[in-house]
Write a protein that holds these residues in place. Sequence first.
Motif, PDB file in Angstrom:
ATOM      1  N   GLY A   1      39.804  29.289   0.331  1.00  0.00           N
ATOM      2  CA  GLY A   1      38.960  29.627  -0.838  1.00  0.00           C
ATOM      3  C   GLY A   1      37.936  28.433  -1.258  1.00  0.00           C
ATOM      4  O   GLY A   1      37.224  28.588  -2.061  1.00  0.00           O
ATOM      5  N   THR A   2      37.861  27.436  -0.342  1.00  0.00           N
ATOM      6  CA  THR A   2      36.884  26.324  -0.618  1.00  0.00           C
ATOM      7  C   THR A   2      35.764  26.373   0.362  1.00  0.00           C
ATOM      8  O   THR A   2      36.012  26.757   1.845  1.00  0.00           O
ATOM      9  CB  THR A   2      37.843  24.994  -0.436  1.00  0.00           C
ATOM     10  N   THR A   3      34.665  25.929  -0.077  1.00  0.00           N
ATOM     11  CA  THR A   3      33.532  25.914   0.846  1.00  0.00           C
ATOM     12  C   THR A   3      33.577  24.970   1.908  1.00  0.00           C
ATOM     13  O   THR A   3      33.908  23.710   1.820  1.00  0.00           O
ATOM     14  CB  THR A   3      32.266  25.444  -0.164  1.00  0.00           C
ATOM     15  N   SER A   4      33.171  25.367   3.137  1.00  0.00           N
ATOM     16  CA  SER A   4      33.192  24.292   4.230  1.00  0.00           C
ATOM     17  C   SER A   4      32.148  23.178   4.152  1.00  0.00           C
ATOM     18  O   SER A   4      31.257  23.265   3.262  1.00  0.00           O
ATOM     19  CB  SER A   4      32.912  25.206   5.564  1.00  0.00           C
ATOM     20  N   LYS A   5      32.487  22.159   5.028  1.00  0.00           N
ATOM     21  CA  LYS A   5      31.694  20.798   4.749  1.00  0.00           C
ATOM     22  C   LYS A   5      30.033  21.310   5.178  1.00  0.00           C
ATOM     23  O   LYS A   5      29.965  22.056   6.071  1.00  0.00           O
ATOM     24  CB  LYS A   5      32.286  19.982   5.677  1.00  0.00           C
ATOM     25  N   LYS A   6      29.152  20.746   4.597  1.00  0.00           N
ATOM     26  CA  LYS A   6      27.747  21.136   4.977  1.00  0.00           C
ATOM     27  C   LYS A   6      27.588  20.180   6.623  1.00  0.00           C
ATOM     28  O   LYS A   6      28.079  19.258   6.852  1.00  0.00           O
ATOM     29  CB  LYS A   6      26.760  20.408   4.074  1.00  0.00           C
ATOM     30  N   ARG A   7      26.577  21.046   7.021  1.00  0.00           N
ATOM     31  CA  ARG A   7      26.339  20.482   8.395  1.00  0.00           C
ATOM     32  C   ARG A   7      24.801  19.846   8.168  1.00  0.00           C
ATOM     33  O   ARG A   7      24.177  20.220   7.420  1.00  0.00           O
ATOM     34  CB  ARG A   7      26.312  21.711   9.503  1.00  0.00           C
ATOM     35  N   LEU A   8      24.667  18.725   8.994  1.00  0.00           N
ATOM     36  CA  LEU A   8      23.338  18.300   9.239  1.00  0.00           C
ATOM     37  C   LEU A   8      22.750  18.677  10.534  1.00  0.00           C
ATOM     38  O   LEU A   8      23.247  18.566  11.501  1.00  0.00           O
ATOM     39  CB  LEU A   8      23.444  16.698   9.067  1.00  0.00           C
ATOM     40  N   VAL A   9      21.521  19.468  10.170  1.00  0.00           N
ATOM     41  CA  VAL A   9      21.161  20.268  11.513  1.00  0.00           C
ATOM     42  C   VAL A   9      19.570  19.090  11.662  1.00  0.00           C
ATOM     43  O   VAL A   9      18.892  19.349  10.929  1.00  0.00           O
ATOM     44  CB  VAL A   9      20.607  21.485  11.228  1.00  0.00           C
ATOM     45  N   MET A  10      19.711  18.615  12.981  1.00  0.00           N
ATOM     46  CA  MET A  10      18.448  17.879  13.394  1.00  0.00           C
ATOM     47  C   MET A  10      17.689  18.726  14.357  1.00  0.00           C
ATOM     48  O   MET A  10      17.993  19.308  15.127  1.00  0.00           O
ATOM     49  CB  MET A  10      18.801  16.443  13.990  1.00  0.00           C
ATOM     50  N   ILE A  11      16.279  18.965  13.931  1.00  0.00           N
ATOM     51  CA  ILE A  11      15.185  19.579  14.691  1.00  0.00           C
ATOM     52  C   ILE A  11      14.331  18.630  15.122  1.00  0.00           C
ATOM     53  O   ILE A  11      13.692  17.672  14.242  1.00  0.00           O
ATOM     54  CB  ILE A  11      14.651  20.779  14.045  1.00  0.00           C
ATOM     55  N   ILE A  12      13.922  18.363  16.448  1.00  0.00           N
ATOM     56  CA  ILE A  12      13.109  17.370  16.846  1.00  0.00           C
ATOM     57  C   ILE A  12      11.722  17.890  16.584  1.00  0.00           C
ATOM     58  O   ILE A  12      11.330  18.939  17.220  1.00  0.00           O
ATOM     59  CB  ILE A  12      13.440  17.014  18.192  1.00  0.00           C
ATOM     60  N   ALA A  13      10.780  17.226  16.022  1.00  0.00           N
ATOM     61  CA  ALA A  13       9.527  17.609  15.263  1.00  0.00           C
ATOM     62  C   ALA A  13       8.395  16.889  16.281  1.00  0.00           C
ATOM     63  O   ALA A  13       8.304  15.554  16.268  1.00  0.00           O
ATOM     64  CB  ALA A  13       9.368  17.406  14.020  1.00  0.00           C
ATOM     65  N   ASP A  14       7.571  17.757  16.740  1.00  0.00           N
ATOM     66  CA  ASP A  14       6.300  17.262  17.663  1.00  0.00           C
ATOM     67  C   ASP A  14       5.147  18.315  17.275  1.00  0.00           C
ATOM     68  O   ASP A  14       5.289  19.434  17.300  1.00  0.00           O
ATOM     69  CB  ASP A  14       6.740  17.243  19.048  1.00  0.00           C
ATOM     70  N   PRO A  15       4.038  17.925  17.849  1.00  0.00           N
ATOM     71  CA  PRO A  15       2.933  18.722  17.565  1.00  0.00           C
ATOM     72  C   PRO A  15       2.764  19.591  18.776  1.00  0.00           C
ATOM     73  O   PRO A  15       1.746  19.383  19.382  1.00  0.00           O
ATOM     74  CB  PRO A  15       1.743  17.704  17.067  1.00  0.00           C
ATOM     75  N   GLY A  16       3.454  20.570  18.953  1.00  0.00           N
ATOM     76  CA  GLY A  16       3.333  21.460  20.151  1.00  0.00           C
ATOM     77  C   GLY A  16       4.080  22.585  19.826  1.00  0.00           C
ATOM     78  O   GLY A  16       5.110  22.884  18.993  1.00  0.00           O
ATOM     79  N   ARG A  17       3.899  23.785  20.755  1.00  0.00           N
ATOM     80  CA  ARG A  17       4.266  25.066  20.616  1.00  0.00           C
ATOM     81  C   ARG A  17       6.004  25.076  20.816  1.00  0.00           C
ATOM     82  O   ARG A  17       6.674  25.733  20.332  1.00  0.00           O
ATOM     83  CB  ARG A  17       3.908  25.998  21.563  1.00  0.00           C
ATOM     84  N   GLU A  18       6.397  23.860  21.668  1.00  0.00           N
ATOM     85  CA  GLU A  18       7.964  24.142  21.989  1.00  0.00           C
ATOM     86  C   GLU A  18       8.718  23.470  20.996  1.00  0.00           C
ATOM     87  O   GLU A  18       9.671  24.167  20.522  1.00  0.00           O
ATOM     88  CB  GLU A  18       7.978  23.132  23.277  1.00  0.00           C
ATOM     89  N   SER A  19       8.109  22.594  19.965  1.00  0.00           N
ATOM     90  CA  SER A  19       8.990  22.182  18.996  1.00  0.00           C
ATOM     91  C   SER A  19       8.799  23.456  17.763  1.00  0.00           C
ATOM     92  O   SER A  19       9.769  23.590  17.080  1.00  0.00           O
ATOM     93  CB  SER A  19       8.125  20.898  18.318  1.00  0.00           C
ATOM     94  N   THR A  20       7.664  24.045  17.606  1.00  0.00           N
ATOM     95  CA  THR A  20       7.586  25.377  16.709  1.00  0.00           C
ATOM     96  C   THR A  20       8.619  26.255  17.139  1.00  0.00           C
ATOM     97  O   THR A  20       9.209  26.607  16.130  1.00  0.00           O
ATOM     98  CB  THR A  20       6.223  25.771  16.706  1.00  0.00           C
ATOM     99  N   ALA A  21       8.592  26.471  18.501  1.00  0.00           N
ATOM    100  CA  ALA A  21       9.875  27.445  18.966  1.00  0.00           C
ATOM    101  C   ALA A  21      11.071  27.225  18.621  1.00  0.00           C
ATOM    102  O   ALA A  21      11.904  27.961  18.030  1.00  0.00           O
ATOM    103  CB  ALA A  21       9.602  27.651  20.185  1.00  0.00           C
ATOM    104  N   ALA A  22      11.358  26.097  18.726  1.00  0.00           N
ATOM    105  CA  ALA A  22      12.766  25.351  18.256  1.00  0.00           C
ATOM    106  C   ALA A  22      13.132  25.475  16.822  1.00  0.00           C
ATOM    107  O   ALA A  22      14.187  25.945  16.533  1.00  0.00           O
ATOM    108  CB  ALA A  22      12.938  23.873  18.909  1.00  0.00           C
TER     109      ALA A  22
END
Length: 232
Positions: free
Chosen positions: A37-58
Amino acid sequence: MALNDIGWGSAGAGISSSGSGNGIGRGAAAGTQGHAGTTSKKRLVMIIADPGRESTAAMEWALSHSIVEGDDILLLHVNMPPSGAPGGAPPSRTGSGGSSSSSSLGVFLGGGGCADAEFMETMRAACKARHPRARIHAERVEPATEGREAKAQTILAESQRRGVELLVIGGHRRFSSFLGLRSASGSSRGHDSTAEFLIEHSKCLCVSVQKKGQNAGYLLNTKTHKNFWLLA
């Protein structure tokens, strides 16, 4: 192989038992109640950010198919020197084409485009719109080293230093080196060396995301699953 056979299991990267069909990066443990009944540990999600369509899709895939309530989101951009400058790298498809970046982010947000100089804030706003209760950070860092792998090594070091549990990066074209094929130039190295390096060396789960057309879905790659097709 069923989509829910790949993903984030009860103890980390492994087999998902959620049965949600969302697959890679999401599982029963993230942001849910445990057996006691305890809440699981938070995850840290890293998204690589670049000014391009590939980064937006990710980012789009991560927000729609991986990130759950309780996760923290870090948008990370590596300030690589321009091509031709000392320590500079050849132009990257991920960072090319301001118009494609602007239109992709604009469509995702349901509005107009954005200038490349504003892409970090625009991506942060997109994350906030999809997950309003999440803690979202957007940071730019300088490369920690020089050479062809400078960007990949910097991202790897930052992900390890910050305790990232899921790393998402935009990909393009096919991972030729994983399939034992050679590129047109005769090299066995893949077309997306940064993503390949991170998948191979990251201690956390690293997912490369390539969008296949407007409504055709995503092509996903991890260390153990290559060219996995996810319908939109």
